[in-house]
Design a protein around this motif. Structure first.
Motif, PDB file in Angstrom:
ATOM      1  N   LEU A  17       0.842  -1.182   0.000  1.00  0.00           N
ATOM      2  CA  LEU A  17       0.000   0.000   0.000  1.00  0.00           C
ATOM      3  C   LEU A  17       0.882   1.239   0.000  1.00  0.00           C
ATOM      4  O   LEU A  17       2.093   1.150   0.211  1.00  0.00           O
ATOM      5  CB  LEU A  17      -0.906   0.012   1.238  1.00  0.00           C
ATOM      6  N   LEU A  18       0.268   2.388  -0.204  1.00  0.00           N
ATOM      7  CA  LEU A  18       1.033   3.633  -0.188  1.00  0.00           C
ATOM      8  C   LEU A  18       1.748   3.803   1.147  1.00  0.00           C
ATOM      9  O   LEU A  18       2.880   4.275   1.198  1.00  0.00           O
ATOM     10  CB  LEU A  18       0.090   4.822  -0.436  1.00  0.00           C
ATOM     11  N   ASN A  19       1.077   3.432   2.224  1.00  0.00           N
ATOM     12  CA  ASN A  19       1.673   3.571   3.548  1.00  0.00           C
ATOM     13  C   ASN A  19       2.299   2.282   4.057  1.00  0.00           C
ATOM     14  O   ASN A  19       2.691   2.190   5.223  1.00  0.00           O
ATOM     15  CB  ASN A  19       0.628   4.058   4.561  1.00  0.00           C
ATOM     16  N   ARG A  20       2.423   1.277   3.184  1.00  0.00           N
ATOM     17  CA  ARG A  20       3.002   0.005   3.591  1.00  0.00           C
ATOM     18  C   ARG A  20       4.135  -0.431   2.661  1.00  0.00           C
ATOM     19  O   ARG A  20       4.307  -1.603   2.367  1.00  0.00           O
ATOM     20  CB  ARG A  20       1.921  -1.079   3.642  1.00  0.00           C
ATOM     21  N   GLY A  21       4.893   0.522   2.150  1.00  0.00           N
ATOM     22  CA  GLY A  21       6.146   0.155   1.508  1.00  0.00           C
ATOM     23  C   GLY A  21       6.227   0.272  -0.001  1.00  0.00           C
ATOM     24  O   GLY A  21       7.319   0.164  -0.554  1.00  0.00           O
ATOM     25  N   ILE A  22       5.099   0.476  -0.709  1.00  0.00           N
ATOM     26  CA  ILE A  22       5.210   0.614  -2.147  1.00  0.00           C
ATOM     27  C   ILE A  22       5.950   1.907  -2.469  1.00  0.00           C
ATOM     28  O   ILE A  22       5.739   2.938  -1.827  1.00  0.00           O
ATOM     29  CB  ILE A  22       3.824   0.605  -2.836  1.00  0.00           C
ATOM     30  N   GLU A  23       6.870   1.849  -3.412  1.00  0.00           N
ATOM     31  CA  GLU A  23       7.632   3.036  -3.796  1.00  0.00           C
ATOM     32  C   GLU A  23       6.856   3.788  -4.875  1.00  0.00           C
ATOM     33  O   GLU A  23       6.795   3.371  -6.027  1.00  0.00           O
ATOM     34  CB  GLU A  23       9.029   2.644  -4.289  1.00  0.00           C
ATOM     35  N   MET A  24       6.261   4.888  -4.465  1.00  0.00           N
ATOM     36  CA  MET A  24       5.415   5.692  -5.346  1.00  0.00           C
ATOM     37  C   MET A  24       6.045   7.062  -5.514  1.00  0.00           C
ATOM     38  O   MET A  24       5.992   7.906  -4.623  1.00  0.00           O
ATOM     39  CB  MET A  24       4.013   5.833  -4.738  1.00  0.00           C
ATOM     40  N   TRP A  25       6.685   7.281  -6.657  1.00  0.00           N
ATOM     41  CA  TRP A  25       7.359   8.553  -6.875  1.00  0.00           C
ATOM     42  C   TRP A  25       6.468   9.560  -7.596  1.00  0.00           C
ATOM     43  O   TRP A  25       6.824  10.724  -7.693  1.00  0.00           O
ATOM     44  CB  TRP A  25       8.666   8.324  -7.637  1.00  0.00           C
ATOM     45  N   LYS A  26       5.324   9.117  -8.078  1.00  0.00           N
ATOM     46  CA  LYS A  26       4.351  10.066  -8.613  1.00  0.00           C
ATOM     47  C   LYS A  26       3.639  10.724  -7.424  1.00  0.00           C
ATOM     48  O   LYS A  26       3.263  10.050  -6.470  1.00  0.00           O
ATOM     49  CB  LYS A  26       3.339   9.345  -9.508  1.00  0.00           C
ATOM     50  N   PRO A  27       3.439  12.028  -7.464  1.00  0.00           N
ATOM     51  CA  PRO A  27       2.830  12.720  -6.331  1.00  0.00           C
ATOM     52  C   PRO A  27       1.410  12.238  -6.034  1.00  0.00           C
ATOM     53  O   PRO A  27       0.655  11.893  -6.937  1.00  0.00           O
ATOM     54  CB  PRO A  27       2.834  14.182  -6.772  1.00  0.00           C
ATOM     55  N   VAL A  28       1.076  12.227  -4.751  1.00  0.00           N
ATOM     56  CA  VAL A  28      -0.255  11.833  -4.287  1.00  0.00           C
ATOM     57  C   VAL A  28      -0.811  12.958  -3.418  1.00  0.00           C
ATOM     58  O   VAL A  28      -0.147  13.421  -2.480  1.00  0.00           O
ATOM     59  CB  VAL A  28      -0.210  10.527  -3.483  1.00  0.00           C
ATOM     60  N   ILE A  29      -2.035  13.387  -3.718  1.00  0.00           N
ATOM     61  CA  ILE A  29      -2.692  14.471  -2.991  1.00  0.00           C
ATOM     62  C   ILE A  29      -3.856  13.892  -2.206  1.00  0.00           C
ATOM     63  O   ILE A  29      -4.683  13.155  -2.747  1.00  0.00           O
ATOM     64  CB  ILE A  29      -3.193  15.548  -3.966  1.00  0.00           C
ATOM     65  N   GLY A  30      -3.941  14.221  -0.929  1.00  0.00           N
ATOM     66  CA  GLY A  30      -5.041  13.765  -0.095  1.00  0.00           C
ATOM     67  C   GLY A  30      -6.101  14.837   0.055  1.00  0.00           C
ATOM     68  O   GLY A  30      -5.785  16.006   0.276  1.00  0.00           O
ATOM     69  N   ALA A  31      -7.376  14.444  -0.069  1.00  0.00           N
ATOM     70  CA  ALA A  31      -8.504  15.364   0.116  1.00  0.00           C
ATOM     71  C   ALA A  31      -9.388  14.798   1.222  1.00  0.00           C
ATOM     72  O   ALA A  31     -10.147  13.855   1.006  1.00  0.00           O
ATOM     73  CB  ALA A  31      -9.296  15.519  -1.186  1.00  0.00           C
ATOM     74  N   VAL A  32      -9.280  15.370   2.406  1.00  0.00           N
ATOM     75  CA  VAL A  32      -9.922  14.825   3.606  1.00  0.00           C
ATOM     76  C   VAL A  32     -11.257  15.518   3.842  1.00  0.00           C
ATOM     77  O   VAL A  32     -11.303  16.720   4.094  1.00  0.00           O
ATOM     78  CB  VAL A  32      -9.013  15.006   4.839  1.00  0.00           C
TER      79      VAL A  32
END
Length: 257
Positions: free
Chosen positions: A86-101
């Motif tokens: 997952l994004l928070n479990r180790g996958i290397e994601m170099w494309k930006p991710v924006i959170g909308a809460v």
């Protein structure tokens, strides 16, 4: 589906779609989310992504505890470290991710948010990691990222008391970039995504990777890595296109090569 993926104009919109459960995620939802992060990582037509929750009450309250009650565990799974990334479990994601809460961002919802790069929230949003109140700890990076992103004493209070905090507090602590009314939240996130999308994609990914890796290396090593990637980028088509478009006074057309 529990997790929706929409790809449009090189932007991926990920929506946690279980509003009836406050967008809490069961095993199937986590599996689907893992597949989606891999798709975003590997699809060259995607340059940036936005993640949000369906409805107006919750971004995500994390794991759907009722769905996991009574499930047995297999210690052998502990060493399957690359499964279900997952994004928070180790996958290397170099494309930006924006959170909308858009509401409650608790437990695994907050650890997910901590793995994003830019964050917007509604004024009524609520944040917290209450795992210690339930006999466990905030996994998937909760103990690692919060202490890295907030001042020590503030992060420790949030981690050890398990108490929630409001959006104004999150803004004051620097956990989110901006508070936005609910009706403007998604468009604000997408507008920022478009601004990032229009930049040179390889340069954007290199910049994100260097910024994140700098936390784990000393300054001389970080500077050397920065110099190396800068030289590498100069061999790309985009590094030629950028100055040329500026000199010719026309819109730039980056291709990610």
């Amino acid at each position: 589906m529990a997790i929706d993926l929409e790809i449009k104009d090189q932007i991926a919109l990920v929506t946690i779609n279980r509003p009836e459960r406050m967008n809490a995620m069961d095993a199937d939802a986590y599996h689907r989310l893992s597949e989606i992060w891999q798709e975003i990582r590997d699809n060259r037509d995607i340059r940036v992504s936005v993640i949000t929750g369906a409805g107006d009450k919750a971004f995500s309250t994390g794991a759907d505890l009722k769905s996991f009650l009574g499930n047995s565990t297999d210690l052998g799974d502990f060493w399957l470290t690359q499964r279900g990334q997952l994004l928070n479990r180790g996958i290397e994601m170099w494309k930006p991710v924006i959170g909308a809460v858009n509401g409650y961002c608790l437990g695994g919802g907050l650890t997910l948010l901590l793995a994003t790069d830019i964050r917007f929230a509604t004024p009524g949003a609520t944040f917290g990691l209450s795992e210690v109140r339930r006999g466990v700890l905030p996994g998937n990076g909760g103990t690692q990222r919060l202490i890295a992103q907030l001042p020590h004493a503030i992060a420790m209070e949030a981690l050890l008391t398990g108490e929630s905090f409001d959006a104004e507090t999150a803004l004051r602590w620097g956990l989110v970039n901006r508070l936005v009314e609910h009706e403007d939240l998604l468009e604000t996130a997408l507008t920022t995504a478009r601004r990032i999308r229009d930049n040179a994609p390889l340069a954007v990914q290199a910049t994100k990777e260097l910024a994140l890796r700098s936390r784990d290396v000393d300054l001389p090593t970080g500077l050397r890595l920065e110099e190396s990637l800068l030289k590498l980028l100069r061999y790309t088509k985009d590094a030629v296109e950028g100055p040329r478009a500026f000199a010719e006074k026309r819109d730039v057309e980056f291709v990610g090569e």
